[in-house]
Scaffold this active site. Structure first.
Site, PDB file in Angstrom:
ATOM      1  N   TYR A  15       0.780  -0.900   0.045  1.00  0.00           N
ATOM      2  CA  TYR A  15      -0.156   0.006   0.225  1.00  0.00           C
ATOM      3  C   TYR A  15       0.947   1.057   0.054  1.00  0.00           C
ATOM      4  O   TYR A  15       1.564   1.665   1.044  1.00  0.00           O
ATOM      5  CB  TYR A  15      -0.900   0.001   1.098  1.00  0.00           C
ATOM      6  CG  TYR A  15      -1.828   1.069   1.249  1.00  0.00           C
ATOM      7  CD1 TYR A  15      -2.695   1.579   0.346  1.00  0.00           C
ATOM      8  CD2 TYR A  15      -2.299   1.566   2.568  1.00  0.00           C
ATOM      9  CE1 TYR A  15      -3.580   2.552   0.285  1.00  0.00           C
ATOM     10  CE2 TYR A  15      -3.342   2.594   2.673  1.00  0.00           C
ATOM     11  CZ  TYR A  15      -3.770   2.995   1.444  1.00  0.00           C
ATOM     12  OH  TYR A  15      -4.818   3.928   1.628  1.00  0.00           O
ATOM     13  N   THR A  16       1.064   1.863  -1.354  1.00  0.00           N
ATOM     14  CA  THR A  16       1.926   2.902  -1.282  1.00  0.00           C
ATOM     15  C   THR A  16       1.558   4.316  -1.360  1.00  0.00           C
ATOM     16  O   THR A  16       2.243   5.320  -1.440  1.00  0.00           O
ATOM     17  CB  THR A  16       2.964   2.669  -2.641  1.00  0.00           C
ATOM     18  OG1 THR A  16       2.090   2.623  -3.837  1.00  0.00           O
ATOM     19  CG2 THR A  16       3.504   1.152  -2.624  1.00  0.00           C
ATOM     20  N   TYR A  44       3.646   5.421   6.403  1.00  0.00           N
ATOM     21  CA  TYR A  44       3.833   4.361   5.311  1.00  0.00           C
ATOM     22  C   TYR A  44       5.278   3.907   5.716  1.00  0.00           C
ATOM     23  O   TYR A  44       5.610   2.722   5.709  1.00  0.00           O
ATOM     24  CB  TYR A  44       3.787   5.170   3.995  1.00  0.00           C
ATOM     25  CG  TYR A  44       4.633   4.475   3.056  1.00  0.00           C
ATOM     26  CD1 TYR A  44       4.102   3.475   2.375  1.00  0.00           C
ATOM     27  CD2 TYR A  44       6.002   4.726   2.630  1.00  0.00           C
ATOM     28  CE1 TYR A  44       4.750   2.528   1.383  1.00  0.00           C
ATOM     29  CE2 TYR A  44       6.535   4.038   1.573  1.00  0.00           C
ATOM     30  CZ  TYR A  44       6.025   3.031   1.006  1.00  0.00           C
ATOM     31  OH  TYR A  44       6.599   2.263   0.048  1.00  0.00           O
ATOM     32  N   LYS A  51       6.220  -0.213   6.659  1.00  0.00           N
ATOM     33  CA  LYS A  51       7.290  -0.670   5.899  1.00  0.00           C
ATOM     34  C   LYS A  51       8.458  -1.422   6.497  1.00  0.00           C
ATOM     35  O   LYS A  51       8.935  -2.515   6.744  1.00  0.00           O
ATOM     36  CB  LYS A  51       8.016   0.130   4.598  1.00  0.00           C
ATOM     37  CG  LYS A  51       6.716   0.357   3.466  1.00  0.00           C
ATOM     38  CD  LYS A  51       6.277  -1.029   2.739  1.00  0.00           C
ATOM     39  CE  LYS A  51       7.361  -1.539   1.936  1.00  0.00           C
ATOM     40  NZ  LYS A  51       6.683  -2.613   1.095  1.00  0.00           N
ATOM     41  N   TRP A  62      12.023   6.269  -4.986  1.00  0.00           N
ATOM     42  CA  TRP A  62      11.440   6.840  -5.924  1.00  0.00           C
ATOM     43  C   TRP A  62      11.358   6.296  -7.228  1.00  0.00           C
ATOM     44  O   TRP A  62      11.841   6.478  -8.319  1.00  0.00           O
ATOM     45  CB  TRP A  62      12.527   8.344  -6.163  1.00  0.00           C
ATOM     46  CG  TRP A  62      12.749   9.154  -5.120  1.00  0.00           C
ATOM     47  CD1 TRP A  62      12.464   8.973  -3.725  1.00  0.00           C
ATOM     48  CD2 TRP A  62      13.498  10.636  -5.342  1.00  0.00           C
ATOM     49  NE1 TRP A  62      13.027  10.304  -3.283  1.00  0.00           N
ATOM     50  CE2 TRP A  62      13.408  11.114  -3.948  1.00  0.00           C
ATOM     51  CE3 TRP A  62      13.787  11.318  -6.213  1.00  0.00           C
ATOM     52  CZ2 TRP A  62      13.902  12.273  -3.406  1.00  0.00           C
ATOM     53  CZ3 TRP A  62      14.412  12.472  -6.015  1.00  0.00           C
ATOM     54  CH2 TRP A  62      14.439  12.856  -4.649  1.00  0.00           C
TER      55      TRP A  62
END
Length: 282
Positions: free
Chosen positions: A60-61, A124, A128, A149
């Site tokens: 889930y980015t 986030y 992670k 990126w």
């Protein structure tokens, strides 16, 4: 070799599949076919295919959305990674987990080493990092690959968005006080395939060199053939995103070279190839 890739709808999952499918047996599973938040579902699917290697790219980015939907962020990025790790251990698969530069706080002034202690500043990044910890504590036959990126062909990412703006001659304001390195998904795939016979552990992978998002955007405009002066700098504070980003997230790539893995090329060369393949740049 027989491989399974989670995150089949994502740019990394698709790129891995396209690169590997001609010489390997590859199973690509989008979220519609694999709910990684359900351990029993993961076990049932994995036992059906019995992969030697599992590339866990599902995540889930949506960084800002993670601040609002914290439960989903941890369910997908942390518990999902744990479920994959537990089943990989059970069936004897090697796991490759894709993590992020957002596990760091951005206070460094030199590129981050794999041994530097994470200190994520966002939900986030925290989800992670917790995913990393759960994988490492569950299965020793695993690789944690932090990247930054990321962009590729198709889907939503910074390069595609900026290229679209450039084509329409749109003036944009882009953050100038966050430093890192873009990563072309095809170059990340090349490194991932080299890593799978190397020692297990954490590896940093990005294209070489550094830039700000503002500098990155200006080069995108140049490669599209649009006036780069249409890109204007803005500070992180002025931009006002919901999630805090690391101000400096450059990753040290020396561990790759010390393990005889070819370090990815400079980010500008990678970006140029991207546009050649997109047919936006001669």
């Amino acid at each position: 070799m027989k491989c399974l890739i989670t995150g089949g709808n994502g740019q990394l999952g698709r790129a891995l599949f396209e690169t590997m499918k001609t010489s390997n047996e590859v199973i690509l599973l989008p979220k519609e076919k694999l709910d990684i938040t359900n351990e029993q579902t993961v076990e049932n699917v994995f036992k059906r295919y019995c992969p030697e290697f599992v590339f866990h790219t599902a995540a889930y980015t949506a960084v800002d959305q993670c601040e609002k939907d914290q439960v989903k962020a941890f369910q997908v990025n942390s518990i999902g990674a744990l479920n994959i790790a537990k089943v990989c251990k059970k069936i004897g698969s090697t796991m490759i987990y894709i993590s992020s530069d957002y596990v760091f706080d951005g206070k460094n002034t030199i590129p981050y080493l794999e041994t530097d202690i994470p200190n994520p500043q966002s939900i986030y990044g925290t989800s992670k990092w917790l995913g990393e910890e759960l994988v490492l504590k569950t299965i020793s036959e695993s690789y944690i690959v932090r990247t930054s990126w990321l962009y590729g062909h198709g889907g939503k990412n910074f390069v595609n968005t900026m290229a679209r703006f450039a084509v329409s001659q749109k003036e944009v304001k882009v953050v100038s006080d966050q430093i890192g390195s873009p990563t072309y998904v095809n170059d990340l795939v090349n490194v991932l395939l080299q890593l799978i016979d190397k020692p297990y552990g954490i590896y940093h992978v990005s294209n070489d060199g550094q830039c700000s998002w503002y500098q990155f955007a200006k080069v995108i405009y140049e490669y599209v053939g649009t006036d780069p002066n249409l890109v204007q700098p803005i500070t992180t504070k002025e931009y006002g995103a919901a999630a805090k980003r690391p101000a400096f997230s450059l990753l040290n790539l020396n561990k790759l070279e010390s393990n005889d893995v070819l370090k990815p090329r400079n980010w500008k060369a990678a970006l140029e190839e991207y546009f050649v393949k997109e047919r936006l740049h001669d």
